[in-house]
Design a protein around this motif. Structure first.
Motif, PDB file in Angstrom:
ATOM      1  N   VAL A 169       0.843  -1.192   0.000  1.00  0.00           N
ATOM      2  CA  VAL A 169       0.000   0.000   0.000  1.00  0.00           C
ATOM      3  C   VAL A 169       0.884   1.249   0.000  1.00  0.00           C
ATOM      4  O   VAL A 169       0.650   2.185  -0.774  1.00  0.00           O
ATOM      5  CB  VAL A 169      -0.967  -0.008   1.202  1.00  0.00           C
ATOM      6  N   ILE A 170       1.897   1.263   0.841  1.00  0.00           N
ATOM      7  CA  ILE A 170       2.824   2.399   0.919  1.00  0.00           C
ATOM      8  C   ILE A 170       3.440   2.679  -0.451  1.00  0.00           C
ATOM      9  O   ILE A 170       3.539   3.837  -0.863  1.00  0.00           O
ATOM     10  CB  ILE A 170       3.932   2.142   1.967  1.00  0.00           C
ATOM     11  N   ASN A 171       3.820   1.640  -1.168  1.00  0.00           N
ATOM     12  CA  ASN A 171       4.439   1.830  -2.489  1.00  0.00           C
ATOM     13  C   ASN A 171       3.510   2.553  -3.453  1.00  0.00           C
ATOM     14  O   ASN A 171       3.961   3.383  -4.246  1.00  0.00           O
ATOM     15  CB  ASN A 171       4.888   0.487  -3.069  1.00  0.00           C
ATOM     16  N   TYR A 172       2.216   2.270  -3.403  1.00  0.00           N
ATOM     17  CA  TYR A 172       1.250   3.000  -4.233  1.00  0.00           C
ATOM     18  C   TYR A 172       1.084   4.433  -3.738  1.00  0.00           C
ATOM     19  O   TYR A 172       1.037   5.375  -4.518  1.00  0.00           O
ATOM     20  CB  TYR A 172      -0.114   2.302  -4.219  1.00  0.00           C
ATOM     21  N   LEU A 173       0.978   4.595  -2.416  1.00  0.00           N
ATOM     22  CA  LEU A 173       0.720   5.924  -1.850  1.00  0.00           C
ATOM     23  C   LEU A 173       1.869   6.894  -2.104  1.00  0.00           C
ATOM     24  O   LEU A 173       1.648   8.105  -2.197  1.00  0.00           O
ATOM     25  CB  LEU A 173       0.442   5.814  -0.348  1.00  0.00           C
ATOM     26  N   LYS A 174       3.078   6.386  -2.244  1.00  0.00           N
ATOM     27  CA  LYS A 174       4.239   7.245  -2.509  1.00  0.00           C
ATOM     28  C   LYS A 174       4.120   7.984  -3.828  1.00  0.00           C
ATOM     29  O   LYS A 174       4.778   8.991  -4.037  1.00  0.00           O
ATOM     30  CB  LYS A 174       5.528   6.418  -2.483  1.00  0.00           C
ATOM     31  N   LYS A 175       3.260   7.500  -4.726  1.00  0.00           N
ATOM     32  CA  LYS A 175       3.044   8.146  -6.026  1.00  0.00           C
ATOM     33  C   LYS A 175       1.928   9.187  -5.966  1.00  0.00           C
ATOM     34  O   LYS A 175       1.655   9.846  -6.960  1.00  0.00           O
ATOM     35  CB  LYS A 175       2.678   7.089  -7.077  1.00  0.00           C
ATOM     36  N   CYS A 176       1.281   9.314  -4.809  1.00  0.00           N
ATOM     37  CA  CYS A 176       0.090  10.151  -4.692  1.00  0.00           C
ATOM     38  C   CYS A 176       0.401  11.567  -4.207  1.00  0.00           C
ATOM     39  O   CYS A 176       1.337  11.786  -3.450  1.00  0.00           O
ATOM     40  CB  CYS A 176      -0.914   9.498  -3.744  1.00  0.00           C
ATOM     41  N   ASP A 177      -0.440  12.510  -4.649  1.00  0.00           N
ATOM     42  CA  ASP A 177      -0.357  13.901  -4.199  1.00  0.00           C
ATOM     43  C   ASP A 177      -1.100  14.099  -2.879  1.00  0.00           C
ATOM     44  O   ASP A 177      -0.783  15.005  -2.112  1.00  0.00           O
ATOM     45  CB  ASP A 177      -0.964  14.828  -5.260  1.00  0.00           C
ATOM     46  N   TYR A 178      -2.122  13.264  -2.641  1.00  0.00           N
ATOM     47  CA  TYR A 178      -2.919  13.322  -1.413  1.00  0.00           C
ATOM     48  C   TYR A 178      -3.269  11.902  -0.985  1.00  0.00           C
ATOM     49  O   TYR A 178      -3.374  11.002  -1.822  1.00  0.00           O
ATOM     50  CB  TYR A 178      -4.241  14.085  -1.619  1.00  0.00           C
ATOM     51  N   ILE A 179      -3.507  11.747   0.323  1.00  0.00           N
ATOM     52  CA  ILE A 179      -3.994  10.487   0.868  1.00  0.00           C
ATOM     53  C   ILE A 179      -5.272  10.793   1.643  1.00  0.00           C
ATOM     54  O   ILE A 179      -5.323  11.744   2.425  1.00  0.00           O
ATOM     55  CB  ILE A 179      -2.957   9.831   1.803  1.00  0.00           C
ATOM     56  N   VAL A 180      -6.283   9.971   1.418  1.00  0.00           N
ATOM     57  CA  VAL A 180      -7.558  10.101   2.116  1.00  0.00           C
ATOM     58  C   VAL A 180      -7.767   8.818   2.914  1.00  0.00           C
ATOM     59  O   VAL A 180      -7.665   7.722   2.366  1.00  0.00           O
ATOM     60  CB  VAL A 180      -8.707  10.303   1.095  1.00  0.00           C
TER      61      VAL A 180
ATOM     62  N   ASN B  51      -6.542   3.379  13.930  1.00  0.00           N
ATOM     63  CA  ASN B  51      -6.141   2.629  15.126  1.00  0.00           C
ATOM     64  C   ASN B  51      -4.771   2.967  15.697  1.00  0.00           C
ATOM     65  O   ASN B  51      -4.398   2.414  16.718  1.00  0.00           O
ATOM     66  CB  ASN B  51      -6.195   1.112  14.897  1.00  0.00           C
ATOM     67  N   SER B  52      -4.004   3.803  15.025  1.00  0.00           N
ATOM     68  CA  SER B  52      -2.663   4.084  15.527  1.00  0.00           C
ATOM     69  C   SER B  52      -2.204   5.451  15.041  1.00  0.00           C
ATOM     70  O   SER B  52      -2.251   5.735  13.842  1.00  0.00           O
ATOM     71  CB  SER B  52      -1.696   3.004  15.021  1.00  0.00           C
ATOM     72  N   GLU B  53      -1.757   6.256  15.991  1.00  0.00           N
ATOM     73  CA  GLU B  53      -1.219   7.563  15.621  1.00  0.00           C
ATOM     74  C   GLU B  53       0.019   7.402  14.740  1.00  0.00           C
ATOM     75  O   GLU B  53       0.283   8.223  13.858  1.00  0.00           O
ATOM     76  CB  GLU B  53      -0.886   8.363  16.877  1.00  0.00           C
ATOM     77  N   ASP B  54       0.777   6.315  14.944  1.00  0.00           N
ATOM     78  CA  ASP B  54       1.973   6.068  14.121  1.00  0.00           C
ATOM     79  C   ASP B  54       1.619   5.884  12.653  1.00  0.00           C
ATOM     80  O   ASP B  54       2.341   6.354  11.771  1.00  0.00           O
ATOM     81  CB  ASP B  54       2.734   4.836  14.628  1.00  0.00           C
ATOM     82  N   VAL B  55       0.505   5.204  12.368  1.00  0.00           N
ATOM     83  CA  VAL B  55       0.057   5.033  10.974  1.00  0.00           C
ATOM     84  C   VAL B  55      -0.252   6.399  10.370  1.00  0.00           C
ATOM     85  O   VAL B  55       0.160   6.703   9.249  1.00  0.00           O
ATOM     86  CB  VAL B  55      -1.165   4.095  10.890  1.00  0.00           C
ATOM     87  N   LEU B  56      -0.955   7.226  11.121  1.00  0.00           N
ATOM     88  CA  LEU B  56      -1.301   8.563  10.635  1.00  0.00           C
ATOM     89  C   LEU B  56      -0.048   9.393  10.372  1.00  0.00           C
ATOM     90  O   LEU B  56       0.057  10.062   9.338  1.00  0.00           O
ATOM     91  CB  LEU B  56      -2.222   9.257  11.646  1.00  0.00           C
ATOM     92  N   LYS B  57       0.920   9.333  11.278  1.00  0.00           N
ATOM     93  CA  LYS B  57       2.185  10.066  11.093  1.00  0.00           C
ATOM     94  C   LYS B  57       2.924   9.574   9.858  1.00  0.00           C
ATOM     95  O   LYS B  57       3.467  10.381   9.097  1.00  0.00           O
ATOM     96  CB  LYS B  57       3.079   9.913  12.331  1.00  0.00           C
ATOM     97  N   GLU B  58       2.961   8.256   9.661  1.00  0.00           N
ATOM     98  CA  GLU B  58       3.646   7.704   8.491  1.00  0.00           C
ATOM     99  C   GLU B  58       2.982   8.172   7.195  1.00  0.00           C
ATOM    100  O   GLU B  58       3.658   8.524   6.231  1.00  0.00           O
ATOM    101  CB  GLU B  58       3.664   6.176   8.556  1.00  0.00           C
ATOM    102  N   LEU B  59       1.646   8.204   7.182  1.00  0.00           N
ATOM    103  CA  LEU B  59       0.929   8.690   5.996  1.00  0.00           C
ATOM    104  C   LEU B  59       1.259  10.151   5.726  1.00  0.00           C
ATOM    105  O   LEU B  59       1.478  10.543   4.580  1.00  0.00           O
ATOM    106  CB  LEU B  59      -0.579   8.512   6.180  1.00  0.00           C
ATOM    107  N   LYS B  60       1.301  10.960   6.793  1.00  0.00           N
ATOM    108  CA  LYS B  60       1.594  12.393   6.636  1.00  0.00           C
ATOM    109  C   LYS B  60       3.016  12.632   6.144  1.00  0.00           C
ATOM    110  O   LYS B  60       3.294  13.676   5.551  1.00  0.00           O
ATOM    111  CB  LYS B  60       1.357  13.130   7.958  1.00  0.00           C
ATOM    112  N   ASN B  61       3.913  11.677   6.357  1.00  0.00           N
ATOM    113  CA  ASN B  61       5.268  11.789   5.818  1.00  0.00           C
ATOM    114  C   ASN B  61       5.314  11.499   4.321  1.00  0.00           C
ATOM    115  O   ASN B  61       6.292  11.825   3.654  1.00  0.00           O
ATOM    116  CB  ASN B  61       6.220  10.834   6.544  1.00  0.00           C
ATOM    117  N   ILE B  62       4.276  10.874   3.804  1.00  0.00           N
ATOM    118  CA  ILE B  62       4.216  10.541   2.380  1.00  0.00           C
ATOM    119  C   ILE B  62       3.583  11.678   1.580  1.00  0.00           C
ATOM    120  O   ILE B  62       4.108  12.088   0.546  1.00  0.00           O
ATOM    121  CB  ILE B  62       3.433   9.229   2.164  1.00  0.00           C
ATOM    122  N   ALA B  63       2.425  12.177   2.053  1.00  0.00           N
ATOM    123  CA  ALA B  63       1.667  13.217   1.330  1.00  0.00           C
ATOM    124  C   ALA B  63       0.684  13.865   2.306  1.00  0.00           C
ATOM    125  O   ALA B  63       0.423  13.310   3.374  1.00  0.00           O
ATOM    126  CB  ALA B  63       0.918  12.586   0.157  1.00  0.00           C
TER     127      ALA B  63
END
Length: 155
Positions: A21-32, A38-50
């Protein structure tokens, strides 16, 4: 403002952000994210991508989750979005939107109903209920969009 955007639409990660999933999201301008992070760490990791649009699902607990809205309106390009975790909680006073995103059921859904696109990206976190792992990549260009359903396969 550029005219073309790639948007990763995910939901129900339940504390697991898969490498595929991360590999696809790295190509994205936004993540929804449609909730049950379930985890603040997941949210932080997503915010580091886009940049991330996220809301609270029924399993999101704790101080970090309390800061997340239960429903959210936002625009990406010229497309107007509304998002809620559980489809049953859609506002009766829904504003004019082009796309409604929801999660909760872990079941992929994509259908245009009365000129509004209804999307449930499914679940891309922990596999539950024997359902597949899937999410959406949406490409927005000007006033139009394209939906690509991504399925993660298992051996």
């Amino acid at each position: 403002m550029k005219g073309k955007y790639m948007v990763g639409i995910i939901s129900d990660t339940h504390g697991l952000l898969r490498e595929e999933v991360i590999n696809y999201l790295k190509k994205c301008d936004y993540i929804v994210h449609g909730g049950d992070i379930n985890s603040e760490d997941v949210l932080k990791e997503l915010k580091n991508i886009a940049p991330v649009y996220a809301l609270r699902g029924n399993n999101d607990k704790g101080e970090w989750a309390e800061k997340l809205p239960k429903e959210l309106y936002f625009n990406i390009g010229n497309i107007r979005f509304y998002m809620v975790h559980n489809k049953k909680e859609i506002s009766p006073n829904l504003k004019s939107v082009d796309v409604i995103i929801f999660g909760h059921s872990h079941k992929y859904f994509c259908e245009k109903i009365e000129e509004i696109l209804w999307l449930n990206p499914g679940s891309c976190g922990k596999r539950r209920f024997g359902l597949p792992i899937n999410f959406i990549i949406m490409t927005i260009e000007n006033n139009s969009y394209n939906i690509e359903k991504i399925d993660i396969m298992f051996d």
